[in-house]
Design a protein around this motif. Structure first.
Motif, PDB file in Angstrom:
ATOM      1  N   TYR A  60     -85.670  37.851  -6.863  1.00  0.00           N
ATOM      2  CA  TYR A  60     -86.372  37.318  -5.706  1.00  0.00           C
ATOM      3  C   TYR A  60     -86.211  38.230  -4.510  1.00  0.00           C
ATOM      4  CZ  TYR A  60     -86.209  32.924  -8.332  1.00  0.00           C
ATOM      5  OH  TYR A  60     -86.330  31.957  -9.299  1.00  0.00           O
ATOM      6  N   VAL A  61     -87.226  38.261  -3.681  1.00  0.00           N
ATOM      7  CA  VAL A  61     -87.076  38.899  -2.388  1.00  0.00           C
ATOM      8  C   VAL A  61     -86.143  38.035  -1.534  1.00  0.00           C
ATOM      9  CG1 VAL A  61     -89.074  37.760  -1.345  1.00  0.00           C
ATOM     10  CG2 VAL A  61     -88.344  40.003  -0.506  1.00  0.00           C
ATOM     11  N   ASP A  62     -85.360  38.672  -0.682  1.00  0.00           N
ATOM     12  CA  ASP A  62     -84.340  37.952   0.063  1.00  0.00           C
ATOM     13  C   ASP A  62     -84.898  36.780   0.866  1.00  0.00           C
ATOM     14  OD1 ASP A  62     -82.167  40.777   0.921  1.00  0.00           O
ATOM     15  OD2 ASP A  62     -82.333  39.567  -0.894  1.00  0.00           O
ATOM     16  N   SER A  63     -86.081  36.934   1.398  1.00  0.00           N
ATOM     17  CA  SER A  63     -86.631  35.931   2.287  1.00  0.00           C
ATOM     18  C   SER A  63     -86.963  34.606   1.601  1.00  0.00           C
ATOM     19  CB  SER A  63     -87.882  36.468   2.989  1.00  0.00           C
ATOM     20  OG  SER A  63     -88.884  36.806   2.055  1.00  0.00           O
ATOM     21  N   LYS A  65     -85.105  33.554  -1.336  1.00  0.00           N
ATOM     22  CA  LYS A  65     -83.971  33.110  -2.138  1.00  0.00           C
ATOM     23  C   LYS A  65     -83.483  31.747  -1.663  1.00  0.00           C
ATOM     24  CE  LYS A  65     -82.174  37.634  -3.509  1.00  0.00           C
ATOM     25  NZ  LYS A  65     -81.074  38.618  -3.359  1.00  0.00           N
ATOM     26  N   THR A 105     -90.214  45.447  -8.561  1.00  0.00           N
ATOM     27  CA  THR A 105     -90.644  45.048  -7.231  1.00  0.00           C
ATOM     28  C   THR A 105     -91.875  45.817  -6.773  1.00  0.00           C
ATOM     29  OG1 THR A 105     -89.147  46.633  -6.166  1.00  0.00           O
ATOM     30  CG2 THR A 105     -88.293  44.421  -6.576  1.00  0.00           C
TER      31      THR A 105
END
Length: 123
Positions: A60-63, A65, A105
């Motif tokens: 997942y992208v951090d934003s 998670k 990604t």
């Protein structure tokens, strides 16, 4: 003919939830890693989430998670993105994509793409 068809987009309020689906056909679904990307006008297409062929590895992208969950049903040839605790900055066109080589990604790594589904999050 390979087809990926997204559905489930729409309008949600801040803090709400949506579940996106990506129905596939024309490929051996279990051989492909699946990814979700999103794009807003004037911005690069952004990786959101990915899942390995067998579903035992996700990224997942951090934003997102802790808020979004990617999953897949190989028997049903469908990938999902459960989006919870939505924020206005999640507003975008969401695309599903299939990669024969694995999770990446980078959008360039994916072989097939759906048409996109609009997600709009209002305050």
């Amino acid at each position: 003919q390979v087809q990926l068809v997204e559905s489930g987009g729409g309008l949600a309020q801040t803090g709400g939830s949506l579940r996106l689906s990506c129905a596939s056909s024309g490929l051996i679904f279990r051989y492909y890693s699946m990814g979700w990307f999103r794009q807003t006008p004037g911005k690069e297409r952004e990786f959101v989430a990915g899942i390995r062929q067998d579903g035992d590895n996700t990224l997942y992208v951090d934003s997102v998670k802790g808020r979004f969950t990617i999953s897949r049903d190989n028997a049903g040839n469908t990938a999902y993105l459960q989006m919870n605790t939505l924020k206005p900055e999640d507003t975008a066109v969401y695309f599903c994509a299939a990669s024969f080589l694995g999770i990446s990604t980078s959008a360039s790594a994916y072989n097939y793409w759906g048409q996109g589904t609009q997600v709009t999050v209002s305050e």
